[in-house]
Design a protein around this motif. Structure first.
Motif, mmCIF file in Angstrom:
data_model
loop_
_atom_site.group_PDB
_atom_site.id
_atom_site.type_symbol
_atom_site.label_atom_id
_atom_site.label_comp_id
_atom_site.label_asym_id
_atom_site.label_seq_id
_atom_site.Cartn_x
_atom_site.Cartn_y
_atom_site.Cartn_z
ATOM 1 N N PRO A 25 18.433 3.538 -5.950
ATOM 2 C CA PRO A 25 19.541 2.609 -6.240
ATOM 3 C C PRO A 25 19.779 2.421 -7.735
ATOM 4 N N SER A 26 18.739 2.577 -8.531
ATOM 5 C CA SER A 26 18.879 2.377 -9.974
ATOM 6 C C SER A 26 19.577 3.532 -10.654
ATOM 7 N N GLY A 27 19.660 4.653 -9.951
ATOM 8 C CA GLY A 27 20.303 5.818 -10.537
ATOM 9 C C GLY A 27 19.389 6.611 -11.454
ATOM 10 N N LYS A 28 18.157 6.148 -11.653
ATOM 11 C CA LYS A 28 17.234 6.839 -12.536
ATOM 12 C C LYS A 28 16.665 8.075 -11.839
ATOM 13 N N LYS A 29 16.424 9.101 -12.618
ATOM 14 C CA LYS A 29 15.827 10.316 -12.079
ATOM 15 C C LYS A 29 14.318 10.146 -12.075
ATOM 16 N N PRO A 30 13.689 10.199 -10.904
ATOM 17 C CA PRO A 30 12.240 9.976 -10.846
ATOM 18 C C PRO A 30 11.476 11.183 -11.374
ATOM 19 N N SER A 31 10.223 10.964 -11.729
ATOM 20 C CA SER A 31 9.362 12.067 -12.126
ATOM 21 C C SER A 31 9.065 12.918 -10.896
ATOM 22 N N ALA A 32 8.569 14.108 -11.126
ATOM 23 C CA ALA A 32 8.254 14.997 -10.012
ATOM 24 C C ALA A 32 7.230 14.351 -9.079
ATOM 25 N N ALA A 33 6.219 13.701 -9.663
ATOM 26 C CA ALA A 33 5.186 13.058 -8.843
ATOM 27 C C ALA A 33 5.759 11.902 -8.035
ATOM 28 N N ALA A 34 6.640 11.131 -8.662
ATOM 29 C CA ALA A 34 7.251 9.989 -7.972
ATOM 30 C C ALA A 34 8.138 10.467 -6.826
ATOM 31 N N ARG A 35 8.803 11.593 -7.029
ATOM 32 C CA ARG A 35 9.678 12.106 -5.973
ATOM 33 C C ARG A 35 8.860 12.609 -4.788
ATOM 34 N N VAL A 36 7.733 13.256 -5.067
ATOM 35 C CA VAL A 36 6.845 13.702 -3.992
ATOM 36 C C VAL A 36 6.346 12.500 -3.194
ATOM 37 N N GLU A 37 5.973 11.445 -3.908
ATOM 38 C CA GLU A 37 5.493 10.223 -3.265
ATOM 39 C C GLU A 37 6.590 9.593 -2.409
ATOM 40 N N ARG A 38 7.807 9.593 -2.934
ATOM 41 C CA ARG A 38 8.928 8.999 -2.207
ATOM 42 C C ARG A 38 9.227 9.773 -0.924
ATOM 43 N N LYS A 39 9.189 11.089 -1.004
ATOM 44 C CA LYS A 39 9.442 11.909 0.174
ATOM 45 C C LYS A 39 8.369 11.693 1.239
ATOM 46 N N MET A 50 0.853 -1.199 0.000
ATOM 47 C CA MET A 50 0.000 0.000 0.000
ATOM 48 C C MET A 50 0.881 1.238 0.000
ATOM 49 N N SER A 51 0.719 2.095 -0.988
ATOM 50 C CA SER A 51 1.577 3.267 -1.110
ATOM 51 C C SER A 51 1.173 4.327 -0.086
ATOM 52 N N ALA A 52 2.066 5.321 0.084
ATOM 53 C CA ALA A 52 1.763 6.416 1.012
ATOM 54 C C ALA A 52 0.517 7.172 0.571
ATOM 55 N N GLY A 53 0.358 7.326 -0.745
ATOM 56 C CA GLY A 53 -0.827 8.015 -1.262
ATOM 57 C C GLY A 53 -2.114 7.272 -0.949
ATOM 58 N N GLU A 54 -2.074 5.947 -1.059
ATOM 59 C CA GLU A 54 -3.250 5.137 -0.754
ATOM 60 C C GLU A 54 -3.582 5.181 0.734
ATOM 61 N N LEU A 55 -2.536 5.176 1.571
ATOM 62 C CA LEU A 55 -2.748 5.297 3.010
ATOM 63 C C LEU A 55 -3.413 6.620 3.354
ATOM 64 N N GLN A 56 -2.913 7.691 2.721
ATOM 65 C CA GLN A 56 -3.492 9.002 2.964
ATOM 66 C C GLN A 56 -4.949 9.054 2.515
ATOM 67 N N ALA A 57 -5.231 8.424 1.357
ATOM 68 C CA ALA A 57 -6.600 8.412 0.846
ATOM 69 C C ALA A 57 -7.539 7.676 1.802
#
Length: 375
Positions: A294-308, A1-8
């Motif tokens: 770890p993959s070194g990939k630059k996440p999208s802005a939305a993905a970074r907000v979710e990660r934070k 369950m993602s942080a967004g789903e928990l918040q919802a």
């Protein structure tokens, strides 16, 4: 369950189903385990099916009713079907939350369901001030349990801002002359204060702020968000101390309206006075704890907000585990005395002096877990 789903899910329980936020937060993990982690899933069961989780039949019924109502709206294409991020923007464009319950729900912090093993392997990247804020918000749950989250965020931000300003002045980054200090002291005259880790903070009382639902049969107090220092009507008030806002004296002084502010304070008119808002403290926490992919990939802005947001949830849960381990044997005053020392042991390493101001580095959650009381 993602942080967004928990918040919802939290938002549904506290806003749509009108479940007290503390109760909602305590049941999220159980609902997830029962595969009842969305309104759509809850709408398909009877209230008796969740009686093991919500023993109050009235609460169970209102959850199922709310789930059916929300699911029906979403199926019809109502704006409740918007994603959490989009719905949030929609809600705020219509104005601030309409009442205490809505306010508390709107500033809910991310919740983590990670195991201790997962937490011990987590590393976040941040600077020192937001870590102090995270520690202080959690500390206040134990030292000021009567305060709602909105007040705890306000008070914690006031503590961090006051501490940061003192540090900035000592390093020569900020100047503050005697006249400015005296001006703030004059503005604070007559205002009550609280002490947090040795810092005296001026506050405004929020008389009558009813931030959770009373138990069945318990009298309701008046719900109001305007601050006033008039004596409360004892017939309408519970016995707990009033909720508080932390007064921002520096902002008050810089507003160049000190004469008007002084008159407002003297008259008990606090609606125009600057406070440390819970929304700004929450936003600061949400944006401050990143991590390296770890993959070194630059996440999208939305993905970074979710990660934070997810990282913040993990950090807060880790700090809560620390306090929970000691709260069984230490009084709240002793927890307060130990907090700064705990923070110093785990804060990110940065250069000394001005060079390290605002510097970022790793925060290992395993270091926080290691501070727990040993069984």
């Amino acid at each position: 369950m993602s942080a967004g789903e928990l918040q919802a899910l939290l938002r549904f329980l506290s806003q749509d189903a009108k479940v007290p936020l503390a109760t909602a937060m305590s049941k999220v993990k159980d609902l997830q385990k029962a595969s009842l982690d969305s309104p759509e899933k809850l709408a398909k069961v009877k209230h008796t099916d969740i009686a093991v989780l919500f023993t109050d039949e009235k609460v169970a019924k209102q959850i199922i009713s709310a789930a059916k109502r929300v699911s029906k709206k979403r199926a019809a294409g109502d704006d409740a079907a918007l994603s959490p991020a989009k719905k949030k923007r929609h809600d705020f464009s219509a104005g601030p939350p309409s009442g205490p319950l809505d306010l508390e729900a709107s500033i809910a912090l991310p919740v983590s369901t990670a195991s201790e093993e997962e937490l011990s392997n987590a590393v976040v990247h941040s600077n020192r001030a937001p870590l102090v804020l995270a520690f202080t918000v959690t500390l206040l749950k134990h030292t000021m349990p009567e305060q709602p989250l909105s007040s705890r965020l306000s008070l914690a931000q006031a503590y961090v801002s006051t501490t940061s300003r003192s540090r900035a002045v000592s390093l020569g980054i900020q100047t503050l002359d005697k006249a400015e200090i005296e001006a703030e002291e004059r503005l604070a005259e007559g205002q009550p204060s609280v002490s947090i880790m040795g810092k005296g903070l001026r506050v405004l009382r929020r008389w009558g702020y009813e931030w959770n639902q009373p138990a069945e049969g318990e009298p309701k107090s008046k719900s109001q968000t305007d601050e006033t220092d008039d004596e409360p009507d004892t017939q309408d008030q519970s016995n707990r101390p009033p909720a508080l806002w932390a007064l921002d004296l520096e902002a008050l002084r810089k507003s160049n309206r000190s004469d008007i502010a002084s008159a407002n304070i003297a008259a008990g008119n606090h609606s125009k006075l600057p406070i440390y808002t819970p929304q700004s403290a929450r936003a600061y926490l949400l944006k401050s704890f990143d991590s390296v992919d770890p993959s070194g990939k630059k996440p999208s802005a939305a993905a970074r907000v979710e990660r934070k947001a997810s990282n913040l949830g993990h950090l807060l849960r880790t700090i809560e585990l620390l306090y929970d381990s000691w709260a069984k044997v230490l009084e709240p005053e002793e927890l307060e005395k130990r907090t700064w020392g705990w923070y110093v042991k785990v804060r990110p390493a940065v250069e000394d002096g001005v060079a390290g101001w605002g510097g970022k580095n790793e925060i290992k959650l395993s270091d926080i877990l290691a501070l727990r009381k040993q069984q």
